[in-house]
Design a protein around this motif. Sequence first.
Motif, PDB file in Angstrom:
ATOM      1  N   MET A   1     -59.590  20.318  14.909  1.00 35.81           N
ATOM      2  CA  MET A   1     -58.335  19.783  15.353  1.00 35.81           C
ATOM      3  C   MET A   1     -58.569  19.097  16.692  1.00 35.81           C
ATOM      4  O   MET A   1     -59.421  19.533  17.453  1.00 35.81           O
ATOM      5  CB  MET A   1     -57.309  20.895  15.495  1.00 35.81           C
ATOM      6  CG  MET A   1     -57.071  21.660  14.199  1.00 35.81           C
ATOM      7  SD  MET A   1     -55.650  22.727  14.277  1.00 35.81           S
ATOM      8  CE  MET A   1     -54.419  21.579  13.741  1.00 35.81           C
ATOM      9  N   SER A   2     -57.829  18.050  16.983  1.00 39.58           N
ATOM     10  CA  SER A   2     -58.087  17.317  18.220  1.00 39.58           C
ATOM     11  C   SER A   2     -56.804  17.001  18.980  1.00 39.58           C
ATOM     12  O   SER A   2     -55.741  16.841  18.401  1.00 39.58           O
ATOM     13  CB  SER A   2     -58.835  16.019  17.929  1.00 39.58           C
ATOM     14  OG  SER A   2     -58.010  15.133  17.225  1.00 39.58           O
ATOM     15  N   ILE A   3     -56.972  16.966  20.293  1.00 38.90           N
ATOM     16  CA  ILE A   3     -55.943  16.501  21.217  1.00 38.90           C
ATOM     17  C   ILE A   3     -56.620  15.376  21.982  1.00 38.90           C
ATOM     18  O   ILE A   3     -57.436  15.635  22.863  1.00 38.90           O
ATOM     19  CB  ILE A   3     -55.514  17.613  22.195  1.00 38.90           C
ATOM     20  CG1 ILE A   3     -55.071  18.855  21.435  1.00 38.90           C
ATOM     21  CG2 ILE A   3     -54.433  17.106  23.136  1.00 38.90           C
ATOM     22  CD1 ILE A   3     -55.026  20.098  22.279  1.00 38.90           C
ATOM     23  N   ASP A   4     -56.360  14.148  21.594  1.00 36.85           N
ATOM     24  CA  ASP A   4     -57.107  13.003  22.117  1.00 36.85           C
ATOM     25  C   ASP A   4     -58.590  13.244  21.885  1.00 36.85           C
ATOM     26  O   ASP A   4     -59.015  13.366  20.753  1.00 36.85           O
ATOM     27  CB  ASP A   4     -56.776  12.740  23.585  1.00 36.85           C
ATOM     28  CG  ASP A   4     -55.338  12.275  23.790  1.00 36.85           C
ATOM     29  OD1 ASP A   4     -54.794  11.632  22.869  1.00 36.85           O
ATOM     30  OD2 ASP A   4     -54.766  12.560  24.842  1.00 36.85           O
TER      31      ASP A   4
ATOM     32  N   LEU B   1     -60.291  15.918  23.156  1.00 35.38           N
ATOM     33  CA  LEU B   1     -60.566  17.350  23.248  1.00 35.38           C
ATOM     34  C   LEU B   1     -60.470  17.935  21.842  1.00 35.38           C
ATOM     35  O   LEU B   1     -59.489  17.708  21.134  1.00 35.38           O
ATOM     36  CB  LEU B   1     -59.542  18.005  24.176  1.00 35.38           C
ATOM     37  CG  LEU B   1     -59.851  19.372  24.737  1.00 35.38           C
ATOM     38  CD1 LEU B   1     -61.128  19.343  25.569  1.00 35.38           C
ATOM     39  CD2 LEU B   1     -58.698  19.859  25.577  1.00 35.38           C
ATOM     40  N   GLN B   2     -61.496  18.676  21.436  1.00 40.06           N
ATOM     41  CA  GLN B   2     -61.572  19.208  20.078  1.00 40.06           C
ATOM     42  C   GLN B   2     -61.464  20.732  20.070  1.00 40.06           C
ATOM     43  O   GLN B   2     -62.095  21.397  20.885  1.00 40.06           O
ATOM     44  CB  GLN B   2     -62.920  18.843  19.445  1.00 40.06           C
ATOM     45  CG  GLN B   2     -63.234  17.375  19.426  1.00 40.06           C
ATOM     46  CD  GLN B   2     -62.506  16.657  18.318  1.00 40.06           C
ATOM     47  OE1 GLN B   2     -62.347  17.170  17.229  1.00 40.06           O
ATOM     48  NE2 GLN B   2     -62.051  15.453  18.599  1.00 40.06           N
ATOM     49  N   ILE B   3     -60.688  21.265  19.139  1.00 45.75           N
ATOM     50  CA  ILE B   3     -60.678  22.696  18.868  1.00 45.75           C
ATOM     51  C   ILE B   3     -61.508  22.871  17.598  1.00 45.75           C
ATOM     52  O   ILE B   3     -61.114  22.417  16.521  1.00 45.75           O
ATOM     53  CB  ILE B   3     -59.258  23.246  18.659  1.00 45.75           C
ATOM     54  CG1 ILE B   3     -58.397  22.996  19.899  1.00 45.75           C
ATOM     55  CG2 ILE B   3     -59.317  24.745  18.339  1.00 45.75           C
ATOM     56  CD1 ILE B   3     -56.935  23.350  19.706  1.00 45.75           C
TER      57      ILE B   3
ATOM     58  N   VAL C   1     -63.541  25.325  22.160  1.00 46.58           N
ATOM     59  CA  VAL C   1     -63.024  24.000  22.505  1.00 46.58           C
ATOM     60  C   VAL C   1     -64.153  23.196  23.131  1.00 46.58           C
ATOM     61  O   VAL C   1     -64.935  23.727  23.919  1.00 46.58           O
ATOM     62  CB  VAL C   1     -61.828  24.115  23.487  1.00 46.58           C
ATOM     63  CG1 VAL C   1     -61.350  22.748  23.930  1.00 46.58           C
ATOM     64  CG2 VAL C   1     -60.690  24.906  22.839  1.00 46.58           C
ATOM     65  N   TRP C   2     -64.251  21.926  22.782  1.00 47.98           N
ATOM     66  CA  TRP C   2     -65.270  21.052  23.351  1.00 47.98           C
ATOM     67  C   TRP C   2     -64.723  19.624  23.374  1.00 47.98           C
ATOM     68  O   TRP C   2     -63.697  19.338  22.792  1.00 47.98           O
ATOM     69  CB  TRP C   2     -66.570  21.127  22.553  1.00 47.98           C
ATOM     70  CG  TRP C   2     -66.447  20.609  21.149  1.00 47.98           C
ATOM     71  CD1 TRP C   2     -65.966  21.293  20.058  1.00 47.98           C
ATOM     72  CD2 TRP C   2     -66.769  19.300  20.686  1.00 47.98           C
ATOM     73  NE1 TRP C   2     -65.968  20.484  18.956  1.00 47.98           N
ATOM     74  CE2 TRP C   2     -66.475  19.258  19.303  1.00 47.98           C
ATOM     75  CE3 TRP C   2     -67.278  18.160  21.304  1.00 47.98           C
ATOM     76  CZ2 TRP C   2     -66.679  18.118  18.540  1.00 47.98           C
ATOM     77  CZ3 TRP C   2     -67.483  17.029  20.534  1.00 47.98           C
ATOM     78  CH2 TRP C   2     -67.191  17.023  19.171  1.00 47.98           C
ATOM     79  N   GLY C   3     -65.430  18.766  24.062  1.00 48.22           N
ATOM     80  CA  GLY C   3     -65.058  17.363  24.061  1.00 48.22           C
ATOM     81  C   GLY C   3     -65.180  16.728  25.428  1.00 48.22           C
ATOM     82  O   GLY C   3     -65.631  17.330  26.383  1.00 48.22           O
ATOM     83  N   TYR C   4     -64.748  15.508  25.471  1.00 43.65           N
ATOM     84  CA  TYR C   4     -64.793  14.698  26.681  1.00 43.65           C
ATOM     85  C   TYR C   4     -63.415  14.714  27.315  1.00 43.65           C
ATOM     86  O   TYR C   4     -62.436  14.302  26.695  1.00 43.65           O
ATOM     87  CB  TYR C   4     -65.212  13.270  26.308  1.00 43.65           C
ATOM     88  CG  TYR C   4     -65.279  12.325  27.477  1.00 43.65           C
ATOM     89  CD1 TYR C   4     -66.261  12.478  28.452  1.00 43.65           C
ATOM     90  CD2 TYR C   4     -64.374  11.284  27.602  1.00 43.65           C
ATOM     91  CE1 TYR C   4     -66.341  11.613  29.523  1.00 43.65           C
ATOM     92  CE2 TYR C   4     -64.447  10.405  28.665  1.00 43.65           C
ATOM     93  CZ  TYR C   4     -65.435  10.574  29.619  1.00 43.65           C
ATOM     94  OH  TYR C   4     -65.512   9.719  30.684  1.00 43.65           O
ATOM     95  N   GLU C   5     -63.328  15.234  28.539  1.00 40.54           N
ATOM     96  CA  GLU C   5     -62.036  15.349  29.220  1.00 40.54           C
ATOM     97  C   GLU C   5     -62.223  14.969  30.693  1.00 40.54           C
ATOM     98  O   GLU C   5     -62.424  15.834  31.539  1.00 40.54           O
ATOM     99  CB  GLU C   5     -61.510  16.782  29.080  1.00 40.54           C
ATOM    100  CG  GLU C   5     -60.107  17.002  29.566  1.00 40.54           C
ATOM    101  CD  GLU C   5     -59.070  16.136  28.877  1.00 40.54           C
ATOM    102  OE1 GLU C   5     -59.041  16.067  27.641  1.00 40.54           O
ATOM    103  OE2 GLU C   5     -58.288  15.515  29.592  1.00 40.54           O
ATOM    104  N   PRO C   6     -62.207  13.666  31.021  1.00 36.54           N
ATOM    105  CA  PRO C   6     -62.485  13.224  32.389  1.00 36.54           C
ATOM    106  C   PRO C   6     -61.502  13.803  33.408  1.00 36.54           C
ATOM    107  O   PRO C   6     -60.294  13.766  33.198  1.00 36.54           O
ATOM    108  CB  PRO C   6     -62.342  11.705  32.327  1.00 36.54           C
ATOM    109  CG  PRO C   6     -62.308  11.350  30.895  1.00 36.54           C
ATOM    110  CD  PRO C   6     -61.877  12.561  30.138  1.00 36.54           C
TER     111      PRO C   6
END
Length: 116
Positions: A1-4, A6-8, A20-25
Amino acid sequence: MSIDTLQIEVSVQTGRALYVWGYEPYTSWRNENFNEPEAQPGLVLLQPSEPFEEGISLSISAQHWGRRYDQSTGWFVTSPLDRDDAEWHVEIAKGIVLGGSIQGIQSVYLRPTFED
């Protein structure tokens, strides 16, 4: 699942939220004091309207998720319209808390580690 971006990460077989992982500047984060989530360690099982498929990301919401960071506690939170309307908070892994309600995920709290 994603929020922009950011991935769950979710187990396709069980629906369990894993991490949770991803690119979150940090440049999009707003510095603000807020209360740490009162969370208990546990697991969150997600049940989408369509079955999960391996390698396919589902978007959580089309509305804007605000990003806040509390320098005094080290917690980052993202939630719709900068409000955490979650009925419950569960720590799914060290420093990762999901907040939710019957409608689904309402907030993601992270306690990031910064490296130079």
